[in-house]
Design a protein around this motif. Structure first.
Motif, PDB file in Angstrom:
ATOM      1  N   THR A  60      18.275  10.521  11.030  1.00  0.00           N
ATOM      2  CA  THR A  60      18.145   9.440  12.107  1.00  0.00           C
ATOM      3  C   THR A  60      18.039   8.240  11.415  1.00  0.00           C
ATOM      4  OG1 THR A  60      16.363  10.798  12.345  1.00  0.00           O
ATOM      5  CG2 THR A  60      18.333  11.144  13.512  1.00  0.00           C
ATOM      6  N   ALA A  61      16.526   8.267  10.232  1.00  0.00           N
ATOM      7  CA  ALA A  61      16.281   7.237  10.895  1.00  0.00           C
ATOM      8  C   ALA A  61      15.517   7.046   8.683  1.00  0.00           C
ATOM      9  CB  ALA A  61      14.835   7.049  10.504  1.00  0.00           C
ATOM     10  N   VAL A  62      15.840   6.288   7.664  1.00  0.00           N
ATOM     11  CA  VAL A  62      15.603   5.844   6.228  1.00  0.00           C
ATOM     12  C   VAL A  62      14.506   4.826   6.874  1.00  0.00           C
ATOM     13  CG1 VAL A  62      16.393   4.981   4.021  1.00  0.00           C
ATOM     14  CG2 VAL A  62      18.327   6.426   5.830  1.00  0.00           C
ATOM     15  N   ILE A  63      13.086   5.301   5.400  1.00  0.00           N
ATOM     16  CA  ILE A  63      12.284   4.731   5.332  1.00  0.00           C
ATOM     17  C   ILE A  63      12.501   4.192   3.820  1.00  0.00           C
ATOM     18  CG2 ILE A  63      10.126   3.499   6.315  1.00  0.00           C
ATOM     19  CD1 ILE A  63       9.987   5.932   8.358  1.00  0.00           C
ATOM     20  N   HIS A  64      11.769   3.226   3.352  1.00  0.00           N
ATOM     21  CA  HIS A  64      11.448   2.901   1.845  1.00  0.00           C
ATOM     22  C   HIS A  64      10.297   2.766   1.557  1.00  0.00           C
ATOM     23  CE1 HIS A  64      13.334   1.604  -1.950  1.00  0.00           C
ATOM     24  NE2 HIS A  64      12.707   0.425  -1.709  1.00  0.00           N
ATOM     25  N   THR A  65       9.685   3.139   1.105  1.00  0.00           N
ATOM     26  CA  THR A  65       8.425   2.947   0.555  1.00  0.00           C
ATOM     27  C   THR A  65       8.597   2.391  -1.053  1.00  0.00           C
ATOM     28  OG1 THR A  65       7.561   5.473   0.954  1.00  0.00           O
ATOM     29  CG2 THR A  65       7.656   3.738   2.382  1.00  0.00           C
ATOM     30  N   ALA A  66       9.796   2.875  -2.230  1.00  0.00           N
ATOM     31  CA  ALA A  66       9.808   2.386  -3.077  1.00  0.00           C
ATOM     32  C   ALA A  66       9.247   1.629  -3.833  1.00  0.00           C
ATOM     33  CB  ALA A  66      11.136   2.696  -3.415  1.00  0.00           C
ATOM     34  N   GLY A  67       8.175   1.188  -5.126  1.00  0.00           N
ATOM     35  CA  GLY A  67       8.053  -0.068  -5.231  1.00  0.00           C
ATOM     36  C   GLY A  67       7.069   0.651  -6.628  1.00  0.00           C
ATOM     37  N   VAL A  68       6.746  -0.908  -7.121  1.00  0.00           N
ATOM     38  CA  VAL A  68       5.841  -0.412  -8.415  1.00  0.00           C
ATOM     39  C   VAL A  68       4.605  -1.780  -7.859  1.00  0.00           C
ATOM     40  CG1 VAL A  68       5.296  -0.750 -10.706  1.00  0.00           C
ATOM     41  CG2 VAL A  68       7.343   0.308  -9.853  1.00  0.00           C
ATOM     42  N   LEU A  69       3.501  -1.398  -7.983  1.00  0.00           N
ATOM     43  CA  LEU A  69       2.456  -3.301  -7.876  1.00  0.00           C
ATOM     44  C   LEU A  69       2.260  -3.161  -8.594  1.00  0.00           C
ATOM     45  CD1 LEU A  69       0.342  -0.730  -5.388  1.00  0.00           C
ATOM     46  CD2 LEU A  69       1.882  -1.934  -5.328  1.00  0.00           C
ATOM     47  N   ALA A  85       8.732   8.920  -1.400  1.00  0.00           N
ATOM     48  CA  ALA A  85       7.825   9.731  -0.945  1.00  0.00           C
ATOM     49  C   ALA A  85       6.593   9.788  -1.319  1.00  0.00           C
ATOM     50  CB  ALA A  85       8.530  10.999   0.068  1.00  0.00           C
ATOM     51  N   THR A  86       6.694  10.034  -3.081  1.00  0.00           N
ATOM     52  CA  THR A  86       5.260  11.023  -3.417  1.00  0.00           C
ATOM     53  C   THR A  86       4.435   9.906  -3.604  1.00  0.00           C
ATOM     54  OG1 THR A  86       6.151  10.525  -5.387  1.00  0.00           O
ATOM     55  CG2 THR A  86       6.480  13.075  -4.390  1.00  0.00           C
ATOM     56  N   GLY A  87       4.805   8.204  -3.348  1.00  0.00           N
ATOM     57  CA  GLY A  87       3.827   7.151  -4.065  1.00  0.00           C
ATOM     58  C   GLY A  87       2.566   7.524  -2.846  1.00  0.00           C
ATOM     59  N   THR A  88       1.606   6.486  -2.519  1.00  0.00           N
ATOM     60  CA  THR A  88       0.508   6.094  -1.708  1.00  0.00           C
ATOM     61  C   THR A  88       1.380   6.382  -0.937  1.00  0.00           C
ATOM     62  OG1 THR A  88      -0.798   5.357  -3.702  1.00  0.00           O
ATOM     63  CG2 THR A  88      -1.657   4.454  -1.541  1.00  0.00           C
ATOM     64  N   LEU A  89       2.063   4.473  -0.966  1.00  0.00           N
ATOM     65  CA  LEU A  89       2.365   4.772   1.035  1.00  0.00           C
ATOM     66  C   LEU A  89       3.148   5.386   1.455  1.00  0.00           C
ATOM     67  CD1 LEU A  89       2.639   2.243   2.629  1.00  0.00           C
ATOM     68  CD2 LEU A  89       4.427   1.071   1.812  1.00  0.00           C
ATOM     69  N   GLY A  90       4.253   6.170   0.561  1.00  0.00           N
ATOM     70  CA  GLY A  90       5.855   6.989   1.428  1.00  0.00           C
ATOM     71  C   GLY A  90       4.759   8.477   1.553  1.00  0.00           C
ATOM     72  N   THR A  91       3.298   8.529   1.449  1.00  0.00           N
ATOM     73  CA  THR A  91       2.531   9.827   1.442  1.00  0.00           C
ATOM     74  C   THR A  91       1.257   9.770   2.815  1.00  0.00           C
ATOM     75  OG1 THR A  91       2.330  10.449  -0.456  1.00  0.00           O
ATOM     76  CG2 THR A  91       0.923  11.558   0.361  1.00  0.00           C
TER      77      THR A  91
END
Length: 92
Positions: free
Chosen positions: A83-92, A8-14
């Motif tokens: 109610t929802a889970v969104i996975h945005t964690a990752g490394v480019l 959540a604190t990465g670019t996509l999560g933010t």
């Protein structure tokens, strides 16, 4: 309900957290990242989303650790169940 965002604190999560609050009026977000509130920009994100009317929980959690994740999930309040889970964690 509560929307959980990993990374959540990465670019996509933010960007996604901001979008959910401003366009979909999400009110309860559980934002997970490995560094949680110590991540660069995390406090600013928390402040911005809170000022927009959302209740933000910013937590450090390594989602690859099943015990840490289970413990984090038990802290979700009954009055706002997951109610929802969104996975945005990752490394480019």
């Amino acid at each position: 309900g509560t929307i959980l965002i990993t990374g959540a604190t990465g670019t996509l999560g933010t960007l996604l957290a901001h979008h959910l609050v401003t366009h979909h009026h999400a009110k309860n977000l559980l934002l997970l990242s490995r560094r949680g509130p110590n991540a660069p920009g995390a406090q600013e994100l928390h402040t911005e989303l809170t000022n927009l009317g959302a209740h933000i929980t910013l937590t450090a959690c390594d989602i690859t650790d099943p015990n840490a994740l289970a413990t984090t999930l038990t802290q979700i309040p009954d009055e706002h169940p997951l109610t929802a889970v969104i996975h945005t964690a990752g490394v480019l």
